[in-house]
Design an enzyme around this catalytic site. Sequence first.
Site, PDB file in Angstrom:
ATOM      1  N   GLY A 150       0.861  -1.193   0.000  1.00  0.00           N
ATOM      2  CA  GLY A 150       0.000   0.000   0.000  1.00  0.00           C
ATOM      3  C   GLY A 150       0.892   1.235   0.000  1.00  0.00           C
ATOM      4  O   GLY A 150       2.065   1.177  -0.361  1.00  0.00           O
ATOM      5  N   ARG A 151       0.308   2.343   0.441  1.00  0.00           N
ATOM      6  CA  ARG A 151       1.034   3.624   0.366  1.00  0.00           C
ATOM      7  C   ARG A 151       2.312   3.622   1.202  1.00  0.00           C
ATOM      8  O   ARG A 151       3.316   4.204   0.813  1.00  0.00           O
ATOM      9  CB  ARG A 151       0.144   4.773   0.840  1.00  0.00           C
ATOM     10  N   ILE A 152       2.264   2.977   2.386  1.00  0.00           N
ATOM     11  CA  ILE A 152       3.457   2.992   3.247  1.00  0.00           C
ATOM     12  C   ILE A 152       4.535   2.087   2.636  1.00  0.00           C
ATOM     13  O   ILE A 152       5.705   2.463   2.562  1.00  0.00           O
ATOM     14  CB  ILE A 152       3.111   2.569   4.699  1.00  0.00           C
TER      15      ILE A 152
ATOM     16  N   THR B  86       6.630  -2.679  11.266  1.00  0.00           N
ATOM     17  CA  THR B  86       6.036  -1.436  11.776  1.00  0.00           C
ATOM     18  C   THR B  86       4.521  -1.453  11.564  1.00  0.00           C
ATOM     19  O   THR B  86       3.875  -0.409  11.639  1.00  0.00           O
ATOM     20  CB  THR B  86       6.602  -0.194  11.032  1.00  0.00           C
ATOM     21  N   SER B  87       3.953  -2.658  11.269  1.00  0.00           N
ATOM     22  CA  SER B  87       2.516  -2.675  10.944  1.00  0.00           C
ATOM     23  C   SER B  87       1.696  -2.957  12.209  1.00  0.00           C
ATOM     24  O   SER B  87       1.304  -2.027  12.915  1.00  0.00           O
ATOM     25  CB  SER B  87       2.233  -3.682   9.838  1.00  0.00           C
ATOM     26  N   ARG B  88       1.496  -4.229  12.513  1.00  0.00           N
ATOM     27  CA  ARG B  88       0.828  -4.598  13.765  1.00  0.00           C
ATOM     28  C   ARG B  88       1.539  -5.829  14.310  1.00  0.00           C
ATOM     29  O   ARG B  88       1.890  -6.745  13.533  1.00  0.00           O
ATOM     30  CB  ARG B  88      -0.655  -4.914  13.534  1.00  0.00           C
TER      31      ARG B  88
ATOM     32  N   GLU C 199       0.701  -5.240  23.097  1.00  0.00           N
ATOM     33  CA  GLU C 199       1.279  -3.978  23.583  1.00  0.00           C
ATOM     34  C   GLU C 199       0.596  -3.535  24.870  1.00  0.00           C
ATOM     35  O   GLU C 199      -0.608  -3.713  25.003  1.00  0.00           O
ATOM     36  CB  GLU C 199       1.121  -2.906  22.504  1.00  0.00           C
TER      37      GLU C 199
ATOM     38  N   HIS D 284       6.227   1.471  19.459  1.00  0.00           N
ATOM     39  CA  HIS D 284       5.141   1.913  18.563  1.00  0.00           C
ATOM     40  C   HIS D 284       5.213   3.420  18.262  1.00  0.00           C
ATOM     41  O   HIS D 284       4.281   4.167  18.582  1.00  0.00           O
ATOM     42  CB  HIS D 284       3.774   1.544  19.154  1.00  0.00           C
TER      43      HIS D 284
HETATM   44  C1  DGY Z   1      -1.556   3.683  13.004  1.00  0.00           C
HETATM   45  O1  DGY Z   1      -1.838   4.806  12.585  1.00  0.00           O
HETATM   46  O2  DGY Z   1      -2.186   2.673  12.692  1.00  0.00           O
HETATM   47  C2  DGY Z   1      -0.374   3.567  13.902  1.00  0.00           C
HETATM   48  O3  DGY Z   1      -0.090   2.311  14.303  1.00  0.00           O
HETATM   49  C3  DGY Z   1      -0.494   4.519  15.062  1.00  0.00           C
HETATM   50  O4  DGY Z   1       0.302   5.552  14.641  1.00  0.00           O
END
Ligand code: DGY
Length: 318
Positions: free
Chosen positions: A154-156, A234-236, A265, A283
């Site tokens: 996706g965009r990220i 860096t997602s979940r 978390e 996070h």
């Molecule tokens: C999101 O936006 O989903 C991040 O995990 C929180 O910044």
Amino acid sequence: MPEKVLVTREIPDAGLRLLEGFDVTVLSEAPPERDVLLEAVRGAAGILPTVTERIDAEVMDAAGEGLKVVTNMAVGYDNIDVEAATERGVVVTNTPEVLNETTADTAFMLLLAAARRLGEAERLLRSGGWDAWGPKQLIGPDVWGKRLGIIGFGRIGQALARRATGFSMEPVYHDQYRNEDAERELGAQYLELDELLEGCDFVSIHTPLTPETTHLIGTEELRKMKQEAVLVNTSRGPVVDEAALADALAERRIFAAGLDVYEEEPKVHPKLLELENVVLAPHIGSASIETRDKMAALAAENLAAVLRGEQPKTPING
Ligand code: DGY
């Protein structure tokens, strides 16, 4: 009478300013206890939560029939029961786009830090254990020129590919859907997941958390990765089986990992905390001043729009 709005955490003023005119309660700086949330939400027409609050049927029912909108200050919305909201006619929104570049920066930061052992190096220096420059001290794999596998394009994920090309890396990706425009624009080849895991020096995860992506990376997938590979998430947290990752790192089946998110978390698997070859961030993917202002503003704008009877900018349902 102004309508009641519950903001679950202290958010940047850039957001709060846009809620003037409503009867706003900002609940707490820390994540509120569940019973405090259930009490505070009574009579709210709008809720502006963050990723630390689970907004499910119980919370919506505690708010009552006047609840019209839940505007998550995050792009991920696995903390919201969207189906329960839809059943109750409640609009749900998130904050996409505004955090793409900042989150991609965080992923690249973790990738560099894990490869070049920054956490370990800083711990050595701060502990007084650094006594001299060493020809074999703290060496790790180069990042530049390597192959980066992006899971979730996706965009990220695409913003990360752009950074990678600046480091002469070769971006490849896996996603549920192929995106041929992005492939052309970024020179990123589509690979099946196994091919990506087997053939990449770096693997960075950018998928949303869904039942399909839960434990997408577990023991078997980690075994497919190269021994010198670095994994970044860096997602979940639940997209990676944390216990399996801790074992793979401890047994040096992969070189290192950089993590910003965790399965439960703010808990972190105790084994990960003991390991030198993992960089652990709490996070902070979207934690730049500018981006947090934009996220707060977009969530507030969405909330105000729905309460004024207008279309929100970034709805998830409806
Ligand atoms: C999101 O936006 O989903 C991040 O995990 C929180 O910044």
